[in-house]
Write an enzyme that holds these catalytic residues in place. Sequence first.
Site, PDB file in Angstrom:
ATOM      1  N   LYS A   1      -4.470   6.587  -2.372  1.00  0.00           N
ATOM      2  CA  LYS A   1      -5.390   5.734  -3.134  1.00  0.00           C
ATOM      3  C   LYS A   1      -6.092   4.688  -2.272  1.00  0.00           C
ATOM      4  O   LYS A   1      -7.309   4.498  -2.372  1.00  0.00           O
ATOM      5  CB  LYS A   1      -4.632   5.058  -4.272  1.00  0.00           C
ATOM      6  CG  LYS A   1      -5.480   4.074  -5.048  1.00  0.00           C
ATOM      7  CD  LYS A   1      -4.946   3.781  -6.416  1.00  0.00           C
ATOM      8  CE  LYS A   1      -3.777   2.846  -6.411  1.00  0.00           C
ATOM      9  NZ  LYS A   1      -3.448   2.409  -7.789  1.00  0.00           N
TER      10      LYS A   1
ATOM     11  N   TYR B   1      -2.806  -6.560  -2.196  1.00  0.00           N
ATOM     12  CA  TYR B   1      -2.596  -5.174  -2.629  1.00  0.00           C
ATOM     13  C   TYR B   1      -3.711  -4.286  -2.084  1.00  0.00           C
ATOM     14  O   TYR B   1      -4.893  -4.627  -2.197  1.00  0.00           O
ATOM     15  CB  TYR B   1      -2.567  -5.117  -4.165  1.00  0.00           C
ATOM     16  CG  TYR B   1      -1.456  -6.016  -4.697  1.00  0.00           C
ATOM     17  CD1 TYR B   1      -0.201  -5.509  -4.972  1.00  0.00           C
ATOM     18  CD2 TYR B   1      -1.662  -7.388  -4.831  1.00  0.00           C
ATOM     19  CE1 TYR B   1       0.828  -6.328  -5.388  1.00  0.00           C
ATOM     20  CE2 TYR B   1      -0.641  -8.227  -5.248  1.00  0.00           C
ATOM     21  CZ  TYR B   1       0.611  -7.689  -5.525  1.00  0.00           C
ATOM     22  OH  TYR B   1       1.621  -8.512  -5.914  1.00  0.00           O
TER      23      TYR B   1
ATOM     24  N   ALA C   1     -53.878  25.404  21.706  1.00  0.00           N
ATOM     25  CA  ALA C   1     -53.070  25.723  20.516  1.00  0.00           C
ATOM     26  C   ALA C   1     -52.401  27.080  20.677  1.00  0.00           C
ATOM     27  O   ALA C   1     -52.948  27.994  21.282  1.00  0.00           O
ATOM     28  CB  ALA C   1     -53.954  25.711  19.278  1.00  0.00           C
TER      29      ALA C   1
ATOM     30  N   TYR D   1     -40.628  19.883  15.980  1.00  0.00           N
ATOM     31  CA  TYR D   1     -39.287  19.528  16.445  1.00  0.00           C
ATOM     32  C   TYR D   1     -39.366  19.009  17.880  1.00  0.00           C
ATOM     33  O   TYR D   1     -39.837  19.731  18.773  1.00  0.00           O
ATOM     34  CB  TYR D   1     -38.334  20.737  16.396  1.00  0.00           C
ATOM     35  CG  TYR D   1     -37.014  20.417  17.063  1.00  0.00           C
ATOM     36  CD1 TYR D   1     -36.201  19.396  16.564  1.00  0.00           C
ATOM     37  CD2 TYR D   1     -36.595  21.094  18.222  1.00  0.00           C
ATOM     38  CE1 TYR D   1     -35.008  19.060  17.185  1.00  0.00           C
ATOM     39  CE2 TYR D   1     -35.393  20.760  18.835  1.00  0.00           C
ATOM     40  CZ  TYR D   1     -34.611  19.738  18.324  1.00  0.00           C
ATOM     41  OH  TYR D   1     -33.438  19.407  18.948  1.00  0.00           O
TER      42      TYR D   1
ATOM     43  N   ARG E   1      -2.969   8.706 -10.562  1.00  0.00           N
ATOM     44  CA  ARG E   1      -4.102   8.806 -11.491  1.00  0.00           C
ATOM     45  C   ARG E   1      -5.451   9.004 -10.800  1.00  0.00           C
ATOM     46  O   ARG E   1      -6.453   9.297 -11.442  1.00  0.00           O
ATOM     47  CB  ARG E   1      -4.146   7.559 -12.386  1.00  0.00           C
ATOM     48  CG  ARG E   1      -3.175   7.654 -13.566  1.00  0.00           C
ATOM     49  CD  ARG E   1      -3.205   6.407 -14.398  1.00  0.00           C
ATOM     50  NE  ARG E   1      -2.475   5.317 -13.751  1.00  0.00           N
ATOM     51  CZ  ARG E   1      -2.549   4.047 -14.121  1.00  0.00           C
ATOM     52  NH1 ARG E   1      -3.341   3.689 -15.102  1.00  0.00           N
ATOM     53  NH2 ARG E   1      -1.862   3.119 -13.483  1.00  0.00           N
TER      54      ARG E   1
ATOM     55  N   ASN F   1      -7.001   2.143 -10.324  1.00  0.00           N
ATOM     56  CA  ASN F   1      -5.980   3.138 -10.629  1.00  0.00           C
ATOM     57  C   ASN F   1      -6.552   4.539 -10.761  1.00  0.00           C
ATOM     58  O   ASN F   1      -5.845   5.518 -10.614  1.00  0.00           O
ATOM     59  CB  ASN F   1      -5.254   2.774 -11.932  1.00  0.00           C
ATOM     60  CG  ASN F   1      -4.419   1.524 -11.750  1.00  0.00           C
ATOM     61  OD1 ASN F   1      -3.649   1.412 -10.801  1.00  0.00           O
ATOM     62  ND2 ASN F   1      -4.596   0.561 -12.634  1.00  0.00           N
TER      63      ASN F   1
ATOM     64  N   ALA G   1       0.833  -1.209   0.000  1.00  0.00           N
ATOM     65  CA  ALA G   1       0.000   0.000   0.000  1.00  0.00           C
ATOM     66  C   ALA G   1       0.861   1.250   0.000  1.00  0.00           C
ATOM     67  O   ALA G   1       0.529   2.255   0.608  1.00  0.00           O
ATOM     68  CB  ALA G   1      -0.928  -0.013   1.225  1.00  0.00           C
TER      69      ALA G   1
ATOM     70  N   GLY H   1       9.771  -1.057  -6.474  1.00  0.00           N
ATOM     71  CA  GLY H   1       9.199  -2.252  -7.102  1.00  0.00           C
ATOM     72  C   GLY H   1       8.496  -3.140  -6.086  1.00  0.00           C
ATOM     73  O   GLY H   1       8.695  -3.012  -4.878  1.00  0.00           O
TER      74      GLY H   1
END
Length: 456
Positions: free
Chosen positions: A22, A103, A424, A367, A15, A228, A9, A81
Amino acid sequence: MNTDIIILAAGQGSRMRSKLPKVLHKIGGKSMLQHVIDNASAIAAANQINTHVIVGHKSELVQEVLAGQIIAFALQSEQLGTGHAVAQVLNNLSDTGVSLILYGDVPLTQSSTMQELVDIAKLDQLGLLTVTLANPMGYGRIVRDEHQQVAAIVEQKDASAEQLKIAEINTGIMAVPNKFLRKWISQLGNNNAQGEYYLTDIIAMAAADNVAIITRSPGAEQEVQGVNDKVQLAQLERFYQQQQARQLMLKGATLADPARIDVRGKVTLEGEVFIDVNVIFEGDVVLGEGVSIAANCVIKDARIGANAIIKANTMIEHSSVGELCEVGPYARLRPGTQLATKAKIGNFVETKKALIGEGSKVSHLTYLGDAQIGREVNIGAGTITCNYDGVNKFTTQIGDGAFIGSNSSLVAPVNIGAGATIGAGSTISKDVADKQLSVARGKQVNIKNWQRPVKK
Ligand code: UD1
Ligand code: CA
């Protein structure tokens, strides 16, 4: 036997064109990296599983997001790599166990697929996940010998014209006994088209050492699909959502359209339910037998009791809805709302930390915050609990069978007794005893034959 899970990672993922690393981008509300960790953690429980995550780009942020989980991080400050990445954890692997290499940007590999590879490696063999693609462009190709045994992997950029025709590709996912992994990784060089230490070069080493290389394929291509860019992220999101929808249908949910439901978390069904279009579930949601959910609802971390009806455009968060309740359309239940059996919440009603008793009705434009409301209470349209004085929050209590007239303000802290009636338009700031009528508004004055002002 110990199983080491090695998750690569470290890459930047440029990209994605995103500030976020990512592997922290989400599928179904959960980071891709967490999907990988969770799926790997479900490998047969007899193993002791040790998870190693190799971080590089924005490593602090990745570690922060995963904080609290039992994970060993290794920093790969320069990405030289995939083989170089694995080299970062070589000293931390168990001596006798096997490693499964995964991965962080390949989120949907199933636990069962991982398990197959691990089981192969436990027999002192190398388990390799490959797939045959109509368009293998860009991937490492699986080179097999005349007996169809895997002999090597050759990367796109290093492949001959003949090798580029091979349609079987390397997914990158493999399981390897640690004793071999140690030896092979330490022998890797970077004399290739990209000047990288290729993990894939260990395949030829395995073949040379007569270690059997056993291949497996995933159930679906998406299991090994990497992300990607945001187009691929969206494609995997849709695949994941299709799977979620399918699981729900197989467990008894009737979905008006399986392409128009999103599960970003977990939905547990206690029976048959109906879900209309564009419903989003987040976190942990439990739906009781007979629940019906209309279009455009967002339901997060909630429990909906048996036979409750949730009408269109309702939002429910950290709340529980009792059996046979009716909620919505256009209702908003905020955290801490608990509706008892057969309660009714109508349109444009917002609740927060509100306990609403059995059979009580709050039908319109209201509410209720920090409120405890008994059974069979009727709350008229436009009622507001004034729970906040600008500094502190206070509670409103309403007894069983009370009737609150429309457009009343209940200034907390205040208690309305059982069976009380509020006229009311009242503003109630003092307690009201049981069965009392309380009217708190300007008295009406009638003036006969009133002459309106006229323009001079
Ligand atoms: C790799 C495989 C290729 C396979 C493909 C599948 C190698 C040499 N090639 O190629 O055979 O078909 O995956 O998608 O392994 N990473 C690090 N540190 C590094 C290099 C990579 O963490 O130093 C991570 C990347 O962030 C990425 C993953 O490893 O998540 C794969 O690396 P990438 O460079 O994309 O490999 P590919 O060239 O695609
Ligand atoms: Ca790649």
